[in-house]
Design an enzyme around this catalytic site. Structure first.
Site: not given
Ligand code: NDP
Ligand code: 2IT
Length: 451
Positions: A130, A170
């Site tokens: 990561k 992420d």
């Molecule tokens: P995005 O940046 O697209 O969205 C993040 C969302 O979470 C936004 O709505 C943001 O709000 C909110 N958020 C982030 N930090 C905080 C905080 N400290 N307090 C409250 N709200 C928060 O990210 P993703 O959707 O890609 O990721 C969301 C989660 O999913 C993470 O935990 C990530 O690690 C996990 N994940 C993502 C993957 C992927 O493929 N993208 C794969 C697997 C897991 P705001 O806009 O106000 O910051």
């Molecule tokens: O937390 C996760 O699994 C991700 N942000 C996606 C990682 C990836 O390599 O697609």
């Protein structure tokens, strides 16, 4: 037998705490896994004597570097960048890049540790890593983001490679940022390889990668409900976050006949008792990602919806909850409230969104509870398929990828049943995921000897 062979769980955790001062998220992630692994390995001498858990909980390396860039006013700005390469026993390091002011070594070490188990669960040959930076993309112009991404990659490029370490997106890193970083990698190395995933379709990206995490988390939820003879039709769901994972989870729930009631961001949550339809989801995608707007505006856009400032949505009664924002966004009290309000299933789209007290509440209540490393593995799984397509220099068809995602999520569910079936009525998915993920990595490590 060496003295340290059979340290008990409290002693092991004490050691983790001592070796990682000021890193609470990392210690928390290790503790959650160790609680299950200790039980599993109690009669397995090799895992003890070869110190496998101790070794997985020590990253192969942590790279930290300075990232300088110039803002639109000509000011020099300095950020810290990282790449944590946790474990490559079963494949090249693989995992996302996060841009958020809360990023520090503890957060990235916990994410790289979790990623190691998650990637093993997908069945694809990927190790765990990561990276990220404390850079805050909010309020930055597109040019500023581009310059930051270029500067970040100017150091990162020497640590990654298609067979070495393959980053992706992420929090705060989506298709646009991956494009800027891939462009800079290509410019520096003069190589067009599958060094990043989540790329645009025109330059080696895979169909359904943007949707895969959210869709996968809902497939996992549906698989859990199926064990109880149920499905999503008519079920209500509370979702946190409003980014990539949250919006695609909502989309799949709507497609499968469920009703989504909430979204949130760092400002608070919206509640739409009429249900968040596909049209409304499309508005949220446009508003949050393209316009970088606030979820608060939803309540002005759509009649009947309310916005609650500074709160999470866990007080809204629901059948299923999907935390899809960030770590530790759901605590023990929230978990109690959800259970008391009749929530029957939790599928974590985010990584470690539930704190340890919350995990214990869900486990004790014996509800269907899927930890992030199982439920949100669909994203990295399709990243793995993107790597395969890049190696083959081909693009697979959407139907083929959709089926592979469904199959992989079902495979992870089956692995959880194998190691997590507590009695005929209950599966501990946390335990199942931890053990299944651990076993694959551990057995590869045993084969390598002491390295
Ligand atoms: P995005 O940046 O697209 O969205 C993040 C969302 O979470 C936004 O709505 C943001 O709000 C909110 N958020 C982030 N930090 C905080 C905080 N400290 N307090 C409250 N709200 C928060 O990210 P993703 O959707 O890609 O990721 C969301 C989660 O999913 C993470 O935990 C990530 O690690 C996990 N994940 C993502 C993957 C992927 O493929 N993208 C794969 C697997 C897991 P705001 O806009 O106000 O910051
Ligand atoms: O937390 C996760 O699994 C991700 N942000 C996606 C990682 C990836 O390599 O697609």
């Amino acid at each position: 037998m060496a003295v340290s062979d059979h340290v008990d769980l409290p002693t092991f955790l004490e050691g983790v705490k001592k070796r990682n001062p000021g890193q609470p998220e990392f210690v928390q992630a290790v503790q959650e896994v160790a609680e299950d692994i200790y039980d599993f390995i109690k009669d397995k001498e090799d895992y003890h004597s070869e110190q496998i858990l101790r070794r997985i909980a020590e990253p192969d390396r942590v790279v930290s570097f300075r990232v300088c860039w110039e803002d639109d006013n000509g000011n020099v700005r300095v950020q810290r960048g990282y790449r944590v390469q946790n474990n490559n026993a079963i494949g090249p390091y693989k995992g996302g890049i996060r841009f958020h002011p809360s990023v520090n070594e503890s957060v990235l070490k916990f994410l790289a540790f979790e990623q190691t188990f998650k990637n093993a669960l997908t069945g694809l040959p990927m190790g765990g890593g990561k990276g990220g930076s404390n850079f805050n993309p909010k309020g930055k112009s597109v040019r500023e983001i581009m310059r930051f991404c270029q500067s970040f990659m100017t150091e990162l490029y020497r640590h990654i490679g298609a067979d070495v370490d393959v980053p992706a997106g992420d929090i705060g890193v989506g298709g646009r940022e991956i494009g800027f970083m891939f462009g800079q990698y290509k410019r520096i190395t003069n190589q067009f390889t599958g060094v990043l995933t989540g790329k645009g379709l025109e330059y080696g990206g895979s169909l359904i990668r943007p949707e895969a995490t959210g869709y996968g988390a809902v497939y996992f939820l549906a698989n859990m409900l199926r064990t109880k003879g149920q499905d999503l039709v008519g079920k209500t769901a509370v979702i946190s976050g409003s980014g990539n994972v949250a919006t695609h989870a909502a989309e799949k729930i709507v497609q499968l006949g469920g009703k989504v009631l909430t979204f949130s961001d760092s400002g608070g949550f919206i509640h739409d008792p009429d249900g968040i339809t596909q049209e409304k989801i499309d508005w949220v995608k446009e508003h949050k990602t393209k316009r970088r707007g606030r979820i608060q505006d939803y309540a002005e856009q759509f009649k009947g919806a309310t916005f609650t400032e500074g709160k999470t949505p866990w007080g809204v009664p629901c059948d299923a909850a999907l935390p899809c924002a960030t770590q530790n966004e759901l605590n023990g009290e929230d978990a109690k409230t959800l259970v008391a309000n009749g929530c029957k299933a939790v599928s974590e789209g985010a990584n470690m969104p539930t704190d340890l007290a919350g995990v214990h509440v869900f486990k004790d209540a014996r509800i269907l509870y899927a930890p992030g490393k199982a439920a949100n593995a669909g994203g990295v799984a399709v990243s793995g398929l993107e790597m395969s397509q890049n190696s083959e220099r081909r693009s697979w068809k959407e139907a083929e990828l959709q089926q592979l995602l469904l199959d992989i999520m079902e495979g992870i569910h089956t692995s959880c049943l194998t190691y997590g079936q507590v009695d005929k009525d209950h599966v501990d998915y946390v335990k199942g995921a931890n053990i299944a993920g651990f076993k694959k990595v551990a057995d590869a490590m045993l084969a390598y000897g002491v390295v």
